[in-house]
Motif scaffolding. Sequence first.
Motif, PDB file in Angstrom:
ATOM      1  N   ASN A 340      73.915  77.255 138.712  1.00  0.00           N
ATOM      2  CA  ASN A 340      74.319  77.292 137.280  1.00  0.00           C
ATOM      3  C   ASN A 340      75.763  76.988 137.047  1.00  0.00           C
ATOM      4  N   ALA A 341      76.090  75.992 137.946  1.00  0.00           N
ATOM      5  CA  ALA A 341      77.661  75.652 137.658  1.00  0.00           C
ATOM      6  C   ALA A 341      78.684  76.638 137.438  1.00  0.00           C
ATOM      7  N   GLU A 342      78.767  77.514 138.498  1.00  0.00           N
ATOM      8  CA  GLU A 342      79.728  78.723 138.577  1.00  0.00           C
ATOM      9  C   GLU A 342      81.025  78.089 138.984  1.00  0.00           C
ATOM     10  N   ARG A 343      81.253  77.268 139.675  1.00  0.00           N
ATOM     11  CA  ARG A 343      82.762  76.668 140.044  1.00  0.00           C
ATOM     12  C   ARG A 343      82.374  75.445 140.898  1.00  0.00           C
ATOM     13  N   LEU A 344      83.782  74.576 140.902  1.00  0.00           N
ATOM     14  CA  LEU A 344      83.681  73.293 141.611  1.00  0.00           C
ATOM     15  C   LEU A 344      83.828  73.606 143.003  1.00  0.00           C
ATOM     16  N   PRO A 345      83.234  72.441 143.833  1.00  0.00           N
ATOM     17  CA  PRO A 345      83.290  72.589 145.220  1.00  0.00           C
ATOM     18  C   PRO A 345      85.007  72.382 145.573  1.00  0.00           C
ATOM     19  N   SER A 346      85.279  73.172 146.680  1.00  0.00           N
ATOM     20  CA  SER A 346      86.820  73.011 147.087  1.00  0.00           C
ATOM     21  C   SER A 346      86.874  72.707 148.521  1.00  0.00           C
ATOM     22  N   PHE A 347      88.289  72.724 148.899  1.00  0.00           N
ATOM     23  CA  PHE A 347      88.675  72.267 150.493  1.00  0.00           C
ATOM     24  C   PHE A 347      87.907  73.510 151.393  1.00  0.00           C
ATOM     25  N   ASP A 348      88.105  74.528 150.826  1.00  0.00           N
ATOM     26  CA  ASP A 348      87.791  75.760 151.660  1.00  0.00           C
ATOM     27  C   ASP A 348      86.041  75.382 152.117  1.00  0.00           C
ATOM     28  N   ASP A 349      85.326  74.837 151.281  1.00  0.00           N
ATOM     29  CA  ASP A 349      83.941  74.583 151.478  1.00  0.00           C
ATOM     30  C   ASP A 349      83.606  73.619 152.476  1.00  0.00           C
ATOM     31  N   ILE A 350      84.424  72.825 153.128  1.00  0.00           N
ATOM     32  CA  ILE A 350      84.458  71.607 153.937  1.00  0.00           C
ATOM     33  C   ILE A 350      83.443  71.725 154.859  1.00  0.00           C
ATOM     34  N   ASP A 351      83.108  73.059 155.449  1.00  0.00           N
ATOM     35  CA  ASP A 351      82.175  72.919 156.565  1.00  0.00           C
ATOM     36  C   ASP A 351      80.869  73.449 156.218  1.00  0.00           C
ATOM     37  N   LYS A 352      80.667  73.470 154.875  1.00  0.00           N
ATOM     38  CA  LYS A 352      79.427  74.116 154.348  1.00  0.00           C
ATOM     39  C   LYS A 352      78.639  72.795 154.013  1.00  0.00           C
ATOM     40  N   PHE A 353      79.068  71.752 153.718  1.00  0.00           N
ATOM     41  CA  PHE A 353      78.248  70.563 153.314  1.00  0.00           C
ATOM     42  C   PHE A 353      78.071  69.529 154.040  1.00  0.00           C
ATOM     43  N   PRO A 354      77.370  69.627 155.180  1.00  0.00           N
ATOM     44  CA  PRO A 354      77.331  68.506 156.296  1.00  0.00           C
ATOM     45  C   PRO A 354      76.692  67.331 155.513  1.00  0.00           C
ATOM     46  N   MET A 355      75.722  67.374 154.638  1.00  0.00           N
ATOM     47  CA  MET A 355      75.195  66.356 153.976  1.00  0.00           C
ATOM     48  C   MET A 355      76.305  65.557 153.092  1.00  0.00           C
ATOM     49  N   HIS A 500      76.940  72.046 133.685  1.00  0.00           N
ATOM     50  CA  HIS A 500      77.840  71.306 134.508  1.00  0.00           C
ATOM     51  C   HIS A 500      78.790  70.656 133.661  1.00  0.00           C
ATOM     52  N   ARG A 501      78.197  70.251 132.494  1.00  0.00           N
ATOM     53  CA  ARG A 501      79.126  69.542 131.546  1.00  0.00           C
ATOM     54  C   ARG A 501      80.222  70.633 130.912  1.00  0.00           C
ATOM     55  N   GLU A 502      80.010  71.899 130.952  1.00  0.00           N
ATOM     56  CA  GLU A 502      80.897  73.107 130.392  1.00  0.00           C
ATOM     57  C   GLU A 502      81.788  72.962 131.637  1.00  0.00           C
ATOM     58  N   LEU A 503      81.321  72.998 132.902  1.00  0.00           N
ATOM     59  CA  LEU A 503      82.178  73.354 133.878  1.00  0.00           C
ATOM     60  C   LEU A 503      83.507  72.389 133.991  1.00  0.00           C
ATOM     61  N   ILE A 504      83.032  70.972 133.681  1.00  0.00           N
ATOM     62  CA  ILE A 504      84.128  70.108 133.947  1.00  0.00           C
ATOM     63  C   ILE A 504      85.009  70.223 132.788  1.00  0.00           C
ATOM     64  N   PHE A 505      84.644  70.383 131.493  1.00  0.00           N
ATOM     65  CA  PHE A 505      85.770  70.840 130.473  1.00  0.00           C
ATOM     66  C   PHE A 505      86.499  71.957 130.771  1.00  0.00           C
ATOM     67  N   ARG A 506      86.013  72.999 131.310  1.00  0.00           N
ATOM     68  CA  ARG A 506      86.729  74.035 131.618  1.00  0.00           C
ATOM     69  C   ARG A 506      87.680  73.916 132.581  1.00  0.00           C
ATOM     70  N   GLU A 507      87.254  73.260 133.681  1.00  0.00           N
ATOM     71  CA  GLU A 507      88.138  73.142 135.266  1.00  0.00           C
ATOM     72  C   GLU A 507      89.054  71.720 135.092  1.00  0.00           C
ATOM     73  N   CYS A 508      88.648  70.704 134.437  1.00  0.00           N
ATOM     74  CA  CYS A 508      89.209  69.326 134.673  1.00  0.00           C
ATOM     75  C   CYS A 508      90.008  69.056 133.592  1.00  0.00           C
ATOM     76  N   SER A 509      89.688  69.426 132.323  1.00  0.00           N
ATOM     77  CA  SER A 509      90.419  68.690 131.278  1.00  0.00           C
ATOM     78  C   SER A 509      91.882  68.669 131.500  1.00  0.00           C
ATOM     79  N   GLU A 510      92.577  69.671 131.963  1.00  0.00           N
ATOM     80  CA  GLU A 510      93.814  69.683 131.869  1.00  0.00           C
ATOM     81  C   GLU A 510      94.517  69.032 133.021  1.00  0.00           C
ATOM     82  N   ALA A 511      93.962  68.614 134.029  1.00  0.00           N
ATOM     83  CA  ALA A 511      93.937  67.922 135.461  1.00  0.00           C
ATOM     84  C   ALA A 511      94.076  66.349 134.647  1.00  0.00           C
ATOM     85  N   ALA A 512      93.183  66.107 133.563  1.00  0.00           N
ATOM     86  CA  ALA A 512      93.332  64.732 133.276  1.00  0.00           C
ATOM     87  C   ALA A 512      94.546  64.696 132.174  1.00  0.00           C
TER      88      ALA A 512
END
Length: 512
Positions: A340-355, A500-512
């Motif tokens: 349910n779009a709790e957080r963005l993927p991060s570099f700490d997850d790099i070994d968890k996403f082989p696909m 996921h739309r709200e997640l982007i607004f919440r975590e990404c708008s400042e970076a943009a």
Amino acid sequence: MTLLDDSFDPRITGTFLLLLGGWLSWLLFEHVKFSRKYKFPPLVPGLPVLGNTFQIPSIDQGPYLQKLGQKYGEIFTLKFGRSYWVILNSRRVAQELLEKRAAIYSSRQKLPMAHDIVSGGKRMLLMPYGDQWRRQRRIMHQILNSSQRRTFEPFQDIESKALMYHLLTQSTPWYLCLGRFSNSVIMSVVFGRRTELNDPHLSAVYRAQEEFVPYLMPGSSIVDTFPLLANLPLLKRLQPWRRKGDDLYQRTLQVFSKLVDDLQESMHNGTHKSCFMSELLQSEKETFSKAEVAFMAGTLIEAGTDTTRTSMLELIAGTAMYPDWVPHAREELDAVCGANAERLPSFDDIDKFPMIKAAIKEAVRWRPTNSQTGIPHALTKDDEFEGYRLPAGTVVTWNNWGISHNPEDFDRPECFDPSRFLDENVDKIAKGHLGFGAGRRLCVGSDVAANNLFIAVSRLIYCFDVEQDPAHPIVVDKPFPLSAEAEPYKVIIKPRTDAHRELIFRECSEAA
């Protein structure tokens, strides 16, 4: 008539004919001796003297060489003037020559147009082995080697967040957002400054690179067929290739030098951010000319911008056309980041996403654009291979497009299928394909590119649905247009859910 007859001296004519005959005899003797000593793979028929110079198309050379490979085999030869180009059309022969025999297959051919004229001899990409290449390679390795991964991560994090926000708001065409993202990462590290949407410096970099890349293709310039043309004692304005090449060199140098000059001014004012170029300019260990510094910076910017951008283009098209891999990837993403779009993927997850990592490798393989015919290598000493004997100086390159579409190398090569890379080498970005080069000329920034792509692709697939536009199906029977500012194809990118739309607004708008 009498005057002409009186001025005619048969001795001069006889001497001329004797010299001409001697020269032609020497050429014939050398040709026979050369032919007896060396044996090339099948030679594609061409014109006398010119060889295959005017047979190679100016665009889409990869598909053209693929057709030649289907006719002439796994390895064949093109001839441009007196230069022989051996084209490798399978991973087998490419690995055998460019990797296993890298010690003698890793120099660069002297490309008079691309290297000497257009690049002023200063682009490391085209430098033959030597002190100049080693000095610049050492500098590049300091910033792009795998141990510097952590240096890039903060910039990759913020710029990928900005990318997500820009894709969501769609204030700028999606394909321009990709270029801004990839350029801003490398600009932040090299020059300590971000790239804005519609940034004029990015457009200038694009234009210079798009004019340069075609000169890397076989048969692209008459000067490469006849190198003597590069040093004619005529006025340059009477040489059309010099006018065009010198103009591109000056414009390219101006683009790169402007970035260096702006940084030096901010260093003088005390307003700069510490970055790779500020450290290089302050270093007393290395001495480079101003033009060399500009081209080193430009090489980093070109490579850092285009590899990520074009790979993202391939991935988005592949995902829209062949979306079957996405549910598998989202199982991995949702298990870690929340369904349910709790957080963005991060570099700490790099070994968890082989696909995701497999999809990145497939994107590099699937539809190569800039490197569709590889970057030519040059043989430094005579060599034998499967009955062929090649002389030192032979140009050897791999048909990256043809190999990527060879069913003997890849099952169903026309399909975008990341699962083909779900193996023991999934963590090694450059293994299993030739998108980052081969042997000792393997792209020094491949690990940085892998991280760029990981953080952008994992967030893209987690947050967005990517679909074809039913009214404009994507066509991939040839490379996408080289121009970064032209729409390559139609695609629909929309938020996966409202959460996921709200997640982007919440975590990404400042970076943009």
